[in-house]
Design an enzyme around this catalytic site. Structure first.
Site, PDB file in Angstrom:
ATOM      1  N   GLY A 118       0.787  -1.240   0.167  1.00 37.36           N
ATOM      2  CA  GLY A 118       0.035   0.161   0.051  1.00 37.36           C
ATOM      3  C   GLY A 118       0.672   1.272  -0.067  1.00 37.36           C
ATOM      4  O   GLY A 118       0.750   2.223  -0.700  1.00 37.36           O
ATOM      5  N   ASP A 141       4.667  -9.875   6.304  1.00 35.70           N
ATOM      6  CA  ASP A 141       3.751 -10.941   5.274  1.00 35.70           C
ATOM      7  C   ASP A 141       4.745 -11.496   4.236  1.00 35.70           C
ATOM      8  O   ASP A 141       4.409 -12.561   3.547  1.00 35.70           O
ATOM      9  CB  ASP A 141       2.628 -10.299   4.699  1.00 35.70           C
ATOM     10  CG  ASP A 141       1.727  -9.496   5.826  1.00 35.70           C
ATOM     11  OD1 ASP A 141       1.794  -9.975   6.814  1.00 35.70           O
ATOM     12  OD2 ASP A 141       0.934  -8.701   5.350  1.00 35.70           O
ATOM     13  N   ARG A 176      -4.892 -32.825  22.683  1.00 31.94           N
ATOM     14  CA  ARG A 176      -5.739 -31.732  21.948  1.00 31.94           C
ATOM     15  C   ARG A 176      -5.308 -31.463  20.760  1.00 31.94           C
ATOM     16  O   ARG A 176      -4.226 -31.669  20.324  1.00 31.94           O
ATOM     17  CB  ARG A 176      -5.862 -30.523  22.708  1.00 31.94           C
ATOM     18  CG  ARG A 176      -6.943 -30.514  23.985  1.00 31.94           C
ATOM     19  CD  ARG A 176      -6.478 -29.294  24.853  1.00 31.94           C
ATOM     20  NE  ARG A 176      -7.554 -28.979  25.860  1.00 31.94           N
ATOM     21  CZ  ARG A 176      -7.399 -28.354  26.887  1.00 31.94           C
ATOM     22  NH1 ARG A 176      -6.371 -27.607  27.005  1.00 31.94           N
ATOM     23  NH2 ARG A 176      -8.199 -28.245  27.956  1.00 31.94           N
ATOM     24  N   MET A 183      -0.847 -14.377  10.977  1.00 33.26           N
ATOM     25  CA  MET A 183      -1.033 -13.202   9.963  1.00 33.26           C
ATOM     26  C   MET A 183      -0.416 -13.671   8.672  1.00 33.26           C
ATOM     27  O   MET A 183       0.298 -14.882   8.287  1.00 33.26           O
ATOM     28  CB  MET A 183      -0.302 -11.900  10.476  1.00 33.26           C
ATOM     29  CG  MET A 183      -1.183 -11.233  11.514  1.00 33.26           C
ATOM     30  SD  MET A 183      -0.345  -9.836  12.051  1.00 33.26           S
ATOM     31  CE  MET A 183      -1.810  -9.081  12.961  1.00 33.26           C
ATOM     32  N   GLY A 184      -0.351 -12.711   7.662  1.00 32.51           N
ATOM     33  CA  GLY A 184       0.106 -12.832   6.375  1.00 32.51           C
ATOM     34  C   GLY A 184      -0.808 -12.315   5.206  1.00 32.51           C
ATOM     35  O   GLY A 184      -0.319 -12.723   4.150  1.00 32.51           O
ATOM     36  N   ARG A 185      -2.034 -11.942   5.467  1.00 44.71           N
ATOM     37  CA  ARG A 185      -2.848 -11.518   4.428  1.00 44.71           C
ATOM     38  C   ARG A 185      -3.309 -12.702   3.422  1.00 44.71           C
ATOM     39  O   ARG A 185      -3.232 -13.791   3.794  1.00 44.71           O
ATOM     40  CB  ARG A 185      -2.455 -10.168   3.970  1.00 44.71           C
ATOM     41  CG  ARG A 185      -2.508  -8.990   4.896  1.00 44.71           C
ATOM     42  CD  ARG A 185      -2.656  -7.909   4.270  1.00 44.71           C
ATOM     43  NE  ARG A 185      -4.291  -7.745   3.760  1.00 44.71           N
ATOM     44  CZ  ARG A 185      -5.299  -7.385   4.497  1.00 44.71           C
ATOM     45  NH1 ARG A 185      -4.977  -7.044   5.836  1.00 44.71           N
ATOM     46  NH2 ARG A 185      -6.448  -7.231   4.172  1.00 44.71           N
ATOM     47  N   GLU A 236      -4.148 -16.449   8.128  1.00 48.48           N
ATOM     48  CA  GLU A 236      -5.464 -15.886   8.416  1.00 48.48           C
ATOM     49  C   GLU A 236      -6.257 -15.648   7.073  1.00 48.48           C
ATOM     50  O   GLU A 236      -7.677 -15.434   7.007  1.00 48.48           O
ATOM     51  CB  GLU A 236      -5.249 -14.514   8.918  1.00 48.48           C
ATOM     52  CG  GLU A 236      -4.403 -13.486   7.844  1.00 48.48           C
ATOM     53  CD  GLU A 236      -3.880 -12.168   8.440  1.00 48.48           C
ATOM     54  OE1 GLU A 236      -4.563 -11.752   9.654  1.00 48.48           O
ATOM     55  OE2 GLU A 236      -3.367 -11.360   7.942  1.00 48.48           O
TER      56      GLU A 236
HETATM   57  O1  F6P Z   1       0.336  -6.403   6.722  1.00 49.81           O
HETATM   58  C1  F6P Z   1       0.704  -6.905   8.003  1.00 49.81           C
HETATM   59  C2  F6P Z   1      -0.565  -7.108   8.650  1.00 49.81           C
HETATM   60  O2  F6P Z   1       0.224  -7.461   9.982  1.00 49.81           O
HETATM   61  C3  F6P Z   1      -1.090  -8.494   8.115  1.00 49.81           C
HETATM   62  O3  F6P Z   1      -0.458  -9.750   8.425  1.00 49.81           O
HETATM   63  C4  F6P Z   1      -2.375  -8.274   8.999  1.00 49.81           C
HETATM   64  O4  F6P Z   1      -3.608  -8.852   8.178  1.00 49.81           O
HETATM   65  C5  F6P Z   1      -2.481  -6.916   8.956  1.00 49.81           C
HETATM   66  O5  F6P Z   1      -1.278  -6.283   8.798  1.00 49.81           O
HETATM   67  C6  F6P Z   1      -3.207  -6.474  10.263  1.00 49.81           C
HETATM   68  O6  F6P Z   1      -3.396  -5.131  10.485  1.00 49.81           O
HETATM   69  P1  F6P Z   1      -4.100  -4.172  11.611  1.00 49.81           P
HETATM   70  O7  F6P Z   1      -2.736  -3.842  12.322  1.00 49.81           O
HETATM   71  O8  F6P Z   1      -4.517  -2.847  11.010  1.00 49.81           O
HETATM   72  O9  F6P Z   1      -4.857  -4.968  12.234  1.00 49.81           O
END
Ligand code: F6P
Length: 372
Positions: A118, A141, A176, A183-185, A236
């Site tokens: 971005g 990510d 369990r 994370m990682g988008r 995620e």
């Molecule tokens: O892009 C980095 C990241 O940590 C992603 O892995 C995650 O989806 C997003 O940013 C979370 O963003 P925020 O801090 O706005 O919740």
């Protein structure tokens, strides 16, 4: 000739940002005798009244091991679509001209924009409007394709690996299945590499839609081998074969950016049902972004910071520094923000995981080495 450089950090923070800032300031001062100003809170600090902070040697003392960014960041504030209040309503306006004007007024000769997809897209748009800008790739990510790796990623993988080590002992004691959401988008790098390093039994990534019948078959086979617990890592952005991406907020509800989250609980429910076993979910969330950077990220951040200053000296604007093999090189910003870097479902890393007996949410795919 004396210069003033501006530096901003945009998007989500990550470990190594302060190493970059320190690298820029030290090399600008020691090598060129240039002045450096930090722009506060990403592009927000360039819109409206300019928000800057002087970055001298005392300001950067001791910041190398610190997480976060000393100049602040924001994943809001795109100057090309900035939220402003008009007649009691919030509307998006293009304020990029004011950014260029602010920049000139402050006497800043060049901007270093440190960020992910971005931030670098905005940097490239500002470059097209005449701003002399250099980019540095940042994100946990690792989803930028013009560089072999982004800084921040290595630390995030270490954090997840340590969590998996800790979760193993409790999962085993209680028999369990523990589902760990990371994370990682839309990229599965953190899940896959941390999952391999942390000995996960199942790794689910956005690049491979989840077939729960394959996951449960693998878990049953594991149980038949006498292993009564499992560690499942899910990215995620992973999506069920028959289903949608799970989000906390849709793009429409969250200023154009989806907030991902919730797939861990969904996976736990599916696995709990098919295996008739107790499951728990752990969402690692922002733990993955906080804290001290690894040595790898400190070194890469320092190299990027120093290289970016030299790119300015060489007037290489509209470009980003990138790691290629063992070298740092300069690539065009346009190329850097083109294609996202995702895991190749037929690549060697996925194959390694499958050959190790890790289930990737599908039937194992045959693989053989490629001769060069
Ligand atoms: O892009 C980095 C990241 O940590 C992603 O892995 C995650 O989806 C997003 O940013 C979370 O963003 P925020 O801090 O706005 O919740």
């Amino acid at each position: 000739m004396s210069k003033t450089i501006g530096i901003l950090t945009g998007g989500g923070d990550c470990p190594g940002l302060n190493a970059v800032i320190r690298g820029v300031v030290r090399s600008a001062i020691f090598t060129h005798d240039w002045r450096v100003v930090g722009i506060r809170d990403g592009f927000e600090g360039l819109v409206g009244e300019l928000q800057t902070v002087e970055l001298n040697l005392p300001q950067i003392g001791g910041i190398l091991p610190r997480g976060g960014t000393i100049i602040g960041t924001s994943n809001r504030g795109n100057p090309f679509s900035f939220p402003v209040e008009r007649d009691g309503q919030i509307v998006q306006e293009d304020l990029s001209d004011s950014v260029i004007a602010n920049f000139k007024k402050a006497g800043i000769d060049a901007l270093i924009a440190v960020g992910g997809d971005g931030t670098l897209k905005i940097a490239n748009q500002l470059y097209a409007k005449g701003l002399p800008v250099v980019g540095i790739p940042k994100t946990i990510d690792n989803d930028l394709s013009a560089t072999d790796v982004t800084f921040g990623y290595n630390t995030a993988v270490e954090v997840v690996m340590e969590a998996l080590d800790r979760l193993h002992t409790t999962a085993e004691s209680h028999h369990r299945a523990l589902v760990v959401e990371v994370m990682g988008r839309d990229a599965g790098w953190i899940a896959l590499e941390a999952g391999i390093a942390g000995g996960a039994d199942v790794i689910l990534i956005p690049e491979i839609p989840i077939d729960f019948s394959a996951v449960c078959a693998a878990m049953r086979a594991r149980r038949e081998r006498g292993r009564r617990f499992s560690i499942i890592v899910v990215a995620e952005g992973a999506t069920p074969l028959a289903g949608e991406k799970v989000v906390v907020k849709s793009a429409a509800e969250n200023l154009g950016v989806e907030r991902l989250g919730g797939i861990g609980a969904y996976v736990a429910q599916q696995v709990g049902q098919c295996m008739a076993m107790e499951t728990r979910t752990v969402v690692l969330g922002h733990l993955q972004r906080g804290g001290s950077p690894s040595s790898f990220d400190r070194i890469l951040g320092s190299r990027f910071g120093v290289y970016a200053v030299e790119m300015i000296a060489a007037q290489q604007f509209g470009r980003m520094c990138a790691l290629r093999g063992r070298d740092i090189v300069s690539v065009s910003l346009a190329a850097a923000v083109g294609q996202p870097n995702q895991v190749d479902p037929r690549g060697n890393l996925v194959a390694t995981a499958e050959q190790l007996g890790i289930n990737l949410g599908r039937q194992k795919v045959p693989w053989s080495p490629v001769a060069d």
